[in-house]
Design a protein around this motif. Structure first.
Motif, PDB file in Angstrom:
ATOM      1  N   VAL A   2      18.593  46.086  18.406  1.00  0.00           N
ATOM      2  CA  VAL A   2      17.153  46.262  18.274  1.00  0.00           C
ATOM      3  C   VAL A   2      16.647  46.989  19.510  1.00  0.00           C
ATOM      4  O   VAL A   2      17.288  46.954  20.574  1.00  0.00           O
ATOM      5  CB  VAL A   2      16.494  44.870  18.115  1.00  0.00           C
ATOM      6  CG1 VAL A   2      16.659  44.041  19.368  1.00  0.00           C
ATOM      7  CG2 VAL A   2      15.032  44.973  17.728  1.00  0.00           C
ATOM      8  N   ASP A   3      15.520  47.683  19.377  1.00  0.00           N
ATOM      9  CA  ASP A   3      15.007  48.398  20.547  1.00  0.00           C
ATOM     10  C   ASP A   3      14.657  47.441  21.676  1.00  0.00           C
ATOM     11  O   ASP A   3      14.971  47.684  22.839  1.00  0.00           O
ATOM     12  CB  ASP A   3      13.815  49.283  20.174  1.00  0.00           C
ATOM     13  CG  ASP A   3      12.661  48.521  19.501  1.00  0.00           C
ATOM     14  OD1 ASP A   3      12.804  47.304  19.236  1.00  0.00           O
ATOM     15  OD2 ASP A   3      11.614  49.150  19.233  1.00  0.00           O
ATOM     16  N   GLY A   4      14.018  46.328  21.350  1.00  0.00           N
ATOM     17  CA  GLY A   4      13.677  45.364  22.376  1.00  0.00           C
ATOM     18  C   GLY A   4      13.152  44.085  21.763  1.00  0.00           C
ATOM     19  O   GLY A   4      12.931  43.991  20.548  1.00  0.00           O
ATOM     20  N   THR A   5      12.971  43.083  22.598  1.00  0.00           N
ATOM     21  CA  THR A   5      12.450  41.807  22.146  1.00  0.00           C
ATOM     22  C   THR A   5      11.390  41.332  23.136  1.00  0.00           C
ATOM     23  O   THR A   5      11.181  41.939  24.180  1.00  0.00           O
ATOM     24  CB  THR A   5      13.576  40.764  22.020  1.00  0.00           C
ATOM     25  OG1 THR A   5      13.071  39.570  21.410  1.00  0.00           O
ATOM     26  CG2 THR A   5      14.161  40.405  23.384  1.00  0.00           C
ATOM     27  N   GLN A   6      10.725  40.250  22.812  1.00  0.00           N
ATOM     28  CA  GLN A   6       9.673  39.724  23.680  1.00  0.00           C
ATOM     29  C   GLN A   6       9.958  38.269  23.990  1.00  0.00           C
ATOM     30  O   GLN A   6      10.335  37.492  23.108  1.00  0.00           O
ATOM     31  CB  GLN A   6       8.307  39.852  23.014  1.00  0.00           C
ATOM     32  CG  GLN A   6       7.149  39.462  23.922  1.00  0.00           C
ATOM     33  CD  GLN A   6       5.803  39.671  23.263  1.00  0.00           C
ATOM     34  OE1 GLN A   6       5.609  39.330  22.110  1.00  0.00           O
ATOM     35  NE2 GLN A   6       4.858  40.256  23.993  1.00  0.00           N
ATOM     36  N   ARG A   7       9.807  37.918  25.248  1.00  0.00           N
ATOM     37  CA  ARG A   7       9.944  36.523  25.650  1.00  0.00           C
ATOM     38  C   ARG A   7       9.011  36.257  26.815  1.00  0.00           C
ATOM     39  O   ARG A   7       8.996  37.005  27.789  1.00  0.00           O
ATOM     40  CB  ARG A   7      11.396  36.196  26.039  1.00  0.00           C
ATOM     41  CG  ARG A   7      11.637  34.701  26.222  1.00  0.00           C
ATOM     42  CD  ARG A   7      13.122  34.398  26.338  1.00  0.00           C
ATOM     43  NE  ARG A   7      13.381  32.972  26.467  1.00  0.00           N
ATOM     44  CZ  ARG A   7      13.503  32.113  25.473  1.00  0.00           C
ATOM     45  NH1 ARG A   7      13.391  32.547  24.232  1.00  0.00           N
ATOM     46  NH2 ARG A   7      13.748  30.836  25.685  1.00  0.00           N
ATOM     47  N   LYS A  48      18.545  47.675  23.563  1.00  0.00           N
ATOM     48  CA  LYS A  48      19.468  48.771  23.278  1.00  0.00           C
ATOM     49  C   LYS A  48      20.165  49.292  24.538  1.00  0.00           C
ATOM     50  O   LYS A  48      21.382  49.586  24.509  1.00  0.00           O
ATOM     51  CB  LYS A  48      18.716  49.897  22.568  1.00  0.00           C
ATOM     52  CG  LYS A  48      19.479  51.204  22.399  1.00  0.00           C
ATOM     53  CD  LYS A  48      20.707  51.074  21.530  1.00  0.00           C
ATOM     54  CE  LYS A  48      21.178  52.443  21.034  1.00  0.00           C
ATOM     55  NZ  LYS A  48      21.304  53.497  22.033  1.00  0.00           N
ATOM     56  N   PRO A  49      19.488  49.434  25.699  1.00  0.00           N
ATOM     57  CA  PRO A  49      20.189  49.921  26.894  1.00  0.00           C
ATOM     58  C   PRO A  49      21.365  49.036  27.313  1.00  0.00           C
ATOM     59  O   PRO A  49      22.335  49.539  27.889  1.00  0.00           O
ATOM     60  CB  PRO A  49      19.084  49.931  27.961  1.00  0.00           C
ATOM     61  CG  PRO A  49      17.821  50.138  27.187  1.00  0.00           C
ATOM     62  CD  PRO A  49      18.026  49.354  25.927  1.00  0.00           C
ATOM     63  N   MET A  50      21.292  47.717  27.050  1.00  0.00           N
ATOM     64  CA  MET A  50      22.427  46.838  27.357  1.00  0.00           C
ATOM     65  C   MET A  50      23.650  47.240  26.537  1.00  0.00           C
ATOM     66  O   MET A  50      24.780  47.239  27.028  1.00  0.00           O
ATOM     67  CB  MET A  50      22.047  45.381  27.072  1.00  0.00           C
ATOM     68  CG  MET A  50      21.098  44.778  28.074  1.00  0.00           C
ATOM     69  SD  MET A  50      21.890  44.534  29.679  1.00  0.00           S
ATOM     70  CE  MET A  50      20.538  43.712  30.533  1.00  0.00           C
ATOM     71  N   VAL A  51      23.418  47.572  25.265  1.00  0.00           N
ATOM     72  CA  VAL A  51      24.519  48.005  24.413  1.00  0.00           C
ATOM     73  C   VAL A  51      25.091  49.319  24.928  1.00  0.00           C
ATOM     74  O   VAL A  51      26.310  49.503  24.991  1.00  0.00           O
ATOM     75  CB  VAL A  51      24.039  48.148  22.954  1.00  0.00           C
ATOM     76  CG1 VAL A  51      25.145  48.743  22.079  1.00  0.00           C
ATOM     77  CG2 VAL A  51      23.599  46.793  22.408  1.00  0.00           C
TER      78      VAL A  51
END
Length: 654
Positions: A194-199, A207-210
Motif C-alpha cells: 500500500v502507498d501508506g497507512t495512518q497511525r 511502499k518505500p520499505m518494500v
C-alpha cells in the motif's frame, strides 16, 4: 469439587442451549463434552470427519480418508485424495445464503469508514485473482502481503487462495531488513502493499520499505500497490503496478481453482529463540477446519455476529480474525490505526456503534484500556457483547476481573485460549463451562492437550509444566518451510512423541488450567512475538558492539519490554547517546514496536562453557529472580554488572 466462591462466571441455561458446542454435540450424536473429548482421542478420523461435516467444509472431491498415521504422529497425512479450495467455504457458502450481509466494516482513526458485503468481497477478490493470474502467478507461488488491516487485505488473501498462491503475511510495522529476510527465505515472487497507512494521526509511507527490502530479495518480480492514502509513491517501471490496474473493473473473475485439499495456502513466519524466523505452512483443509473449530466452537461465533479484535495481518491473529469471521458467516469490524487513538475509549465506542458481539483482546491491550479508558466506559452501551475472546499472553487476576466486570458487565465470558502460529490453538475456554479468573477449561478435542514434565508424564494439580499436544491435529504446520531438521528440533524432539509449543501451564484441583508465560526466550511485546536473534542482529549490524543479548522484562502496559545488554566494541562509547543509537537501529530494522526500552552496557555477558550466551541468566538477574542452575556458567563475574543494572532500574522505577 469446584470451589463456588472462586467462580467468576457461569453460563445460563439459555447460553448452554444456544451454544455452538451444544449444536455440534447433537449433530455428532455425542452425549456430552467429555464424551466428545474421549472419542476424538480414540477415533480421531471419526472426529475430523464429523467436524468437517458440521462446519460445512466444502470438498470438491471427498477424501478417501481424513487421517493416516502410517508415518507416525510427526508426519500425519490429512484429507487423503480430497480436493478443495477454502474460498468455497469461507466466502461462497455465505454468498449463496446472504450476499448482502456485511463481510467487513473498516473504520479509520479519523472516523472515515467503508463497508463491504460478502458480494462486494467476492467481486473484489475475484477481480484481483484474475489480475494476479494474468501476471503469471498461480499454484505454489508465494505472494507476500505488506498491508495494514483493510478490506483489501481480506480481498488479497482470498484472491491468492482462489488461484492457489501461498500468502506470506508481513507485519505492517516491520522495517526493511525484516521484510527482506522473509522475502528471501520464502522465495516470494510478488508483493502486495500500500502507498501508506495512518497511525496516531501520522501517515507513514509503506511502499518505500518494500523498495529498500527488494535490494536483497531477487526473486520478487511484481509489486502490486494499493492507492490508500494518496501520498506520492515511487513506482519502478516493469515491476510495480497499481492495484486498480491489476484488478481492473470489469475483469472477468476466475472461478476458485480445484486444488489438493492439502495444498499450501499460508506461509507465516514466527520468531524463535535462536536462528532465523521459522516458516509455518498451513493448508486449505488444515487452516479452514482448525480455525473453523476455534472460531465457531471455542469462540461460539455465529452467522451475523460481529467480531472486533485489534491485530495485524503480519501476526497469526490477523489470519484468525479474517478466516474466523468468514467461516462463521460473521462480520469483521476493523479499527484501523491505534486502538486508543484519537480517544482512549475508541474501542468501547466502536463496540457500541457497530453492535459488536465478540470483542477480542489480550492482557496488554486490556491493561491499556483499564489504565486509560475505565472512567469513560459508562458513556457507551456495551450490551451487544456476548463473548470476549482472549489469546497471546498470560493474564493477571486484577486485569481479568476488570475485563469481566467492567467490559463484560459480569455476564460475558472471557474465552481464553492458548495456541500459536504453528498450530492455531491447543486449549480453549468455551461457553459451556464456568470460569475462574484467568482460567482455561482444558484441551479442545483433536489435540490431546496436556500439561507434562520433562519426562512426558502428566503433572498433578499445582505443578507447572509444558503445554503439549499428544495427538495429531489438523491445524498443525505441515513442517517448517524448507527446514525439516529445525521442525523436528523445535517441536518434536524436546519431549519425544509430543508437540511442545513452549508455553508453561498448570491445572488446579478443580481441573481449571492456567498459563504462566513462555518456556523459552521468545518475547511478546504488546502481543507481538519476536525472538532475540532478529533484535541482536540489528544491534550488531551497527558495528559498534561485539556482543548483545536481547531479552524481555515484564512491563505493566506492553506485557514485555525489550532490553538489550551489549558489550561495546573497543573505542566505542557506552553512554546514553550511544544507547539511543542502538535502540534507533532496532526500530529502523524491525519497527518501532520492538524499540528497546533499555540498552545496558557491560564488559562481558554470562556464557556457558561452550561460549553460548545464557539469556535466561541475563533475564532472571535483571528481573531480580533466582538465576537457576549456573553450573555451566564460565564467567560468574559477569553477573555483578547485571546486578548493578538491576538495582539502578529498580531505583528508577521507584
Amino acid at each position: 469439587m469446584t470451589h463456588d466462591l472462586e467462580i467468576a462466571w457461569r453460563p445460563s441455561d439459555q447460553v448452554r442451549r444456544d451454544a455452538n458446542w451444544t449444536k455440534f454435540l447433537e449433530a455428532s450424536g455425542t452425549s456430552d463434552y467429555d464424551a466428545l473429548l474421549a472419542r476424538s482421542s480414540t477415533e480421531p478420523e471419526w472426529y475430523w470427519r464429523a467436524l468437517a461435516d458440521w462446519l460445512g467444509f466444502r470438498f470438491r472431491r471427498a477424501p478417501d480418508r481424513m487421517l493416516d498415521l502410517s508415518d507416525g504422529i510427526v508426519h500425519p497425512r490429512w484429507c487423503i485424495g480430497g480436493t478443495a479450495n477454502l474460498y468455497d467455504t469461507a466466502i461462497s457458502a455465505t454468498l449463496e445464503r446472504a450476499p448482502d450481509r456485511p463481510a467487513v466494516i473498516w473504520e479509520a482513526e479519523d472516523g472515515g469508514s467503508r463497508q463491504w458485503s460478502y458480494a462486494d468481497l467476492d467481486r473484489e477478490a475475484g477481480s484481483l485473482a484474475a489480475g494476479l493470474a494474468g501476471l503469471g502467478l498461480g499454484p505454489g507461488d508465494v505472494v507476500a502481503m505488506y498491508l495494514p488491516m483493510l478490506p483489501e487485505t481480506l480481498a488479497a488473501f482470498m484472491a491468492c487462495a482462489r488461484i492457489g498462491c501461498i500468502t506470506l503475511p508481513l507485519f505492517s510495522g516491520f522495517g526493511a531488513d525484516a521484510i527482506a529476510q522473509r522475502l528471501s527465505m520464502s522465495g516470494a515472487r510478488a508483493v502486495i502493499t500500500v502507498d501508506g497507512t495512518q497511525r496516531r494521526g501520522h501517515v507513514a509511507p509503506m511502499k518505500p520499505m518494500v523498495d529498500e527490502a527488494l535490494h536483497h530479495a531477487p526473486d520478487v518480480r511484481h509489486v502490486v500497490v494499493l492507492r490508500h492514502r494518496g501520498i506520492d509513491t515511487p513506482m519502478a517501471g516493469g515491476r510495480d503496478l497499481w492495484w486498480h490496474d491489476v484488478a481492473a473493473p470489469g475483469t472477468a473473475p476466475r472461478a476458485p481453482s480445484e486444488l489438493p485439499a492439502e495444498h499450501p495456502v499460508l506461509l507465516m513466519y514466527t520468531s524463535g529463540t535462536t536462528g532465523r524466523p521459522k516458516g509455518a505452512v498451513h493448508t486449505h483443509c488444515g487452516l479452514a477446519m482448525k480455525i473453523g473449530q476455534d472460531a465457531r466452537l471455542s469462540l461460539d461465533l455465529k452467522a451475523g455476529d460481529r467480531l472486533l479484535w485489534p491485530t495485524d495481518f503480519g501476526w497469526f491473529g490477523g489470519t484468525v480474525t479474517i478466516m474466523g469471521s468468514l467461516l462463521a458467516g460473521a462480520t469483521l469490524v476493523i479499527a484501523d490505526g491505534a486502538p486508543t487513538y484519537p480517544e482512549p475509549d475508541r474501542l468501547p465506542r466502536l463496540i457500541a456503534k457497530h453492535g459488536i458481539t465478540h470483542f477480542g483482546t489480550a492482557a496488554t491491550l486490556a491493561r491499556m484500556l483499564r489504565r486509560d479508558a475505565d472512567a469513560l466506559l459508562d458513556r457507551h452501551d456495551l450490551s451487544s457483547l456476548r463473548a470476549i475472546p482472549s489469546s497471546g499472553e498470560a493474564w493477571d487476576r486484577e486485569t481479568w476481573l476488570w475485563v469481566m466486570n467492567r467490559l463484560g458487565g459480569g455476564r460475558v465470558p472471557i474465552l481464553n485460549f492458548s495456541g500459536g502460529t504453528e498450530m492455531c490453538a491447543i486449549v480453549a475456554s468455551n461457553i459451556l463451562f464456568p470460569q475462574k479468573p484467568c482460567s482455561f477449561n482444558g484441551p479442545v478435542p483433536g489435540t490431546g492437550g496436556d500439561i507434562v514434565g520433562q519426562d512426558g508424564r502428566s503433572l498433578p494439580p499445582g505443578e507447572i509444566g509444558e503445554l503439549v499436544m499428544r495427538e495429531a491435529c489438523i491445524g498443525t504446520t505441515r513442517g517448517l518451510w524448507k527446514d525439516e531438521e529445525r521442525f523436528l528440533e523445535s517441536y518434536w524432539n524436546r519431549i519425544p512423541g509430543m508437540w511442545v509449543q513452549g508455553d508453561l501451564a498448570s491445572r488446579d484441583a478443580d481441573g481449571f488450567w492456567f498459563l504462566h508465560g513462555r518456556s523459552d526466550d521468545t518475547m511478546k511485546v504488546s502481543g507481538k512475538r519476536i525472538g532475540p536473534t532478529e533484535i541482536e542482529e540489528a544491534v550488531l549490524a551497527t558495528g559498534t558492539v561485539t556482543e548483545v543479548a536481547a531479552i524481555g522484562l515484564h512491563d505493566a502496559v506492553t506485557g514485555s519490554a525489550v532490553v538489550c545488554v551489549v558489550v561495546p566494541a573497543p573505542g566505542q562509547p557506552a553512554d546514553a547517546a550511544q544507547g539511543k543509537v542502538l535502540a534507533d537501529a532496532v526500530a529502523a530494522a524491525l519497527g518501532r514496536s520492538f524499540r528497546p526500552k533499555h540498552v545496558l552496557f557491560v564488559p562481558d555477558l554470562p556464557k556457558t562453557r561452550s561460549m553460548k550466551i545464557m539469556r535466561r541468566v541475563v533475564r532472571s538477574t535483571l528481573a531480580g529472580e533466582a538465576a537457576g542452575d549456573l553450573s555451566s556458567l564460565v564467567n560468574p563475574e559477569a553477573l555483578n554488572d547485571l546486578r548493578r543494572h538491576a538495582d539502578r532500574m529498580k531505583e528508577t522505577k521507584a
